[in-house]
Design an enzyme around this catalytic site. Structure first.
Site, mmCIF file in Angstrom:
data_model
loop_
_atom_site.group_PDB
_atom_site.id
_atom_site.type_symbol
_atom_site.label_atom_id
_atom_site.label_comp_id
_atom_site.label_asym_id
_atom_site.label_seq_id
_atom_site.Cartn_x
_atom_site.Cartn_y
_atom_site.Cartn_z
ATOM 1 N N HIS A 111 0.971 -1.143 -0.039
ATOM 2 C CA HIS A 111 -0.071 0.093 0.148
ATOM 3 C C HIS A 111 0.908 1.240 -0.077
ATOM 4 O O HIS A 111 2.095 1.385 0.463
ATOM 5 C CB HIS A 111 -0.977 -0.154 1.488
ATOM 6 C CG HIS A 111 -1.910 0.741 1.492
ATOM 7 N ND1 HIS A 111 -1.524 2.320 1.908
ATOM 8 C CD2 HIS A 111 -3.187 0.913 1.175
ATOM 9 C CE1 HIS A 111 -2.693 3.029 1.814
ATOM 10 N NE2 HIS A 111 -3.718 2.235 1.603
ATOM 11 N N ASP A 187 3.519 -4.484 7.871
ATOM 12 C CA ASP A 187 2.243 -3.987 7.971
ATOM 13 C C ASP A 187 1.200 -4.719 8.163
ATOM 14 O O ASP A 187 0.796 -5.667 7.073
ATOM 15 C CB ASP A 187 2.339 -3.040 6.467
ATOM 16 C CG ASP A 187 0.928 -2.490 6.315
ATOM 17 O OD1 ASP A 187 -0.075 -2.645 6.815
ATOM 18 O OD2 ASP A 187 0.814 -1.772 5.058
ATOM 19 N N GLN A 190 -4.134 -5.296 7.015
ATOM 20 C CA GLN A 190 -5.295 -6.283 6.425
ATOM 21 C C GLN A 190 -5.324 -7.669 7.327
ATOM 22 O O GLN A 190 -6.083 -8.413 7.129
ATOM 23 C CB GLN A 190 -4.979 -6.443 5.243
ATOM 24 C CG GLN A 190 -5.095 -5.146 4.281
ATOM 25 C CD GLN A 190 -6.489 -4.590 4.437
ATOM 26 O OE1 GLN A 190 -7.437 -5.288 4.863
ATOM 27 N NE2 GLN A 190 -6.601 -3.391 4.207
ATOM 28 N N LYS A 213 -10.034 -0.563 10.995
ATOM 29 C CA LYS A 213 -10.305 -1.421 10.111
ATOM 30 C C LYS A 213 -10.710 -2.805 10.811
ATOM 31 O O LYS A 213 -10.819 -4.047 10.165
ATOM 32 C CB LYS A 213 -8.928 -1.751 9.319
ATOM 33 C CG LYS A 213 -8.517 -0.680 8.207
ATOM 34 C CD LYS A 213 -7.447 -1.199 7.184
ATOM 35 C CE LYS A 213 -6.780 -0.161 6.577
ATOM 36 N NZ LYS A 213 -7.565 0.526 5.736
ATOM 37 N N CYS A 354 -4.507 2.578 -3.583
ATOM 38 C CA CYS A 354 -3.399 2.836 -2.969
ATOM 39 C C CYS A 354 -2.248 2.054 -3.442
ATOM 40 O O CYS A 354 -1.427 1.846 -2.496
ATOM 41 C CB CYS A 354 -3.872 3.418 -1.611
ATOM 42 S SG CYS A 354 -4.999 4.300 -1.109
#
Ligand SMILES: Cc1ncc(COP(=O)(O)O)c(C=O)c1O
Length: 395
Positions: A111, A187, A190, A213, A354
């Site tokens: 991203h 990261d 997600q 999220k 993104c």
């Protein structure tokens, strides 16, 4: 667990089908209730006042750090609240003391939030190498082994791609980083909302994720790091609430997570995030993963059956989550997303997601349509979604 029962906690779902949770998730009533309770009963700043209200707010804010820490099996003092994943990653990129010749290795799957902070470092003389996905469009371990070398100070990888929904082999990556003495930033924007994460087992040095999220309020995120880095990493912001002492010409930063949370933090957001992780824990991350797998299977098998539809990413359910990007032959992804909304009240994301470098690499000028599922979606909703795809693909 009957997942249909939790839908009463999301009244927004009475009127629409929400399939854009990879962008931001919906917020359940128990989270809204603790947010309202803060404003109604103990609205005060934290770690500043001695009065009763401030004591209560400070305790609840601290409790929220403990809850989030427990959620990822970390120590409370190692969990720093940020405004999102982007801020968490930037804290690391800006905070480490770089020297010319240091190298960062990242990937094309990232991203922009895990790409731009490293691109920016080039100005400081830091080299950047980028691992490309393999022919199955997943993390390419052999390309990574070629790119990582003795100059590599840090490796920054997404745990789960926000375009493809595929899982990167973090433990394998971690073992390679350890051999090369490189730090590993993951990261988890997600992954943390969808799969059980134990930072002690993951093998990374920094884990970044977004509270908004995973059922928490917007403006919430987390940076986890080992306490060993506290002295090595400059905070992103300097000001009130982060010091032990201040002199005419210097200062002494405080020891816990507060040293990275200068200024009044997003108190109510943090408290809301604490309730959100309780909510996820009450259901169980294993249950959530199992349920989402079932929905994803139905979704992917259905999409693969429709003519003129092209699905990106692995179809192996063990190496992916319910974030699925696709295109319908000849149609612009934004037009498709609008048709979903107009035809069936279905909210999906569209465009470059993104991830412009990845889209360019795949040759997708207009990007893709992305459907992303979460615990409040149902099989009936997936069927309605598939029926709508069929109609759009025919017209
Ligand atoms: C993999 C990944 N990383 C980082 C981000 C950035 O998250 P935020 O906008 O909360 O900073 C996102 C958001 O979609 C993401 O999917």
């Amino acid at each position: 667990m009957n997942f249909a029962e939790i839908r009463v906690d999301f009244p927004i779902l009475n009127n629409l089908i929400y399939m854009d949770s990879a962008s931001t998730s919906l917020t359940p009533e128990p989270v809204l209730n603790v947010v309202l309770k803060y404003y109604r009963e103990y609205n005060a700043n934290v770690k500043r006042g001695v009065h009763r209200l401030s004591q209560v707010a400070s305790q609840k804010y601290k409790d929220a750090h403990r809850k989030v820490a427990d959620f990822i099996s970390a120590n409370e003092e190692e969990v720093i609240f940020t405004k999102n994943t982007t801020e968490a990653i930037n804290t690391v990129a800006s905070g480490l003391k770089w020297k010319t010749g240091d190298k960062v290795v990242t990937t094309l799957l990232e991203h922009h939030s895990n790409f731009l902070p490293w691109l920016r470092l080039k100005r400081l003389g830091v080299d950047l190498d980028i691992v490309k996905p393999d022919k199955n469009r997943i993390f390419d371990v052999s390309d990574f082994e070629e790119k990582i070398d003795d100059r590599t100070r840090l490796v920054a990888v997404t745990h789960i791609s926000n375009v493809l929904g595929t899982v990167s082999p973090i433990r394998e990556i971690s073992a390679i980083c350890k051999k090369k003495n490189a730090l590993l930033l993951v990261d988890g924007a997600q992954s943390v909302p969808h799969i059980h994460i134990n930072v002690k087992e993951l093998g990374c040095d920094f884990l970044c994720f977004s509270g908004h999220k995973m059922l928490g309020p917007p403006g919430t995120g987390v940076l986890w790091m080992k306490e060993d880095f506290f002295d090595e990493l400059e905070p992103l912001t300097f000001g009130g609430g982060m010091i032990d002492d201040v002199f005419f010409d210097s200062y002494k930063l405080t020891s816990g997570y507060e040293r990275f949370e200068g200024g009044t933090p997003n108190i109510v957001g943090g408290i809301g995030l604490g309730r959100a992780v309780d909510y996820l824990k009450e259901i169980g991350m294993g249950e959530i993963r199992g349920y989402e797998k079932r929905l994803t299977k139905r979704l992917i098998e259905g999409l693969l059956d429709i003519e003129n539809v092209y699905v990106y990413g692995s179809t192996n359910l063990n190496e992916r989550i319910g974030v699925v990007s696709f295109n319908i032959n000849g149609l612009n992804p934004h037009d498709v997303a609008l048709m979903f909304d107009e035809a069936s009240n279905i909210m999906v994301r569209s465009g470059h997601l993104c991830c412009i470098p990845l889209m360019k690499y795949f040759g997708l000028k207009e990007g893709a349509v992305r459907v992303s599922l979460y615990l409040y979606n149902t099989e009936e909703e997936v069927d309605t979604f598939l029926d709508t795809v069929k109609k759009i693909a025919k017209c």
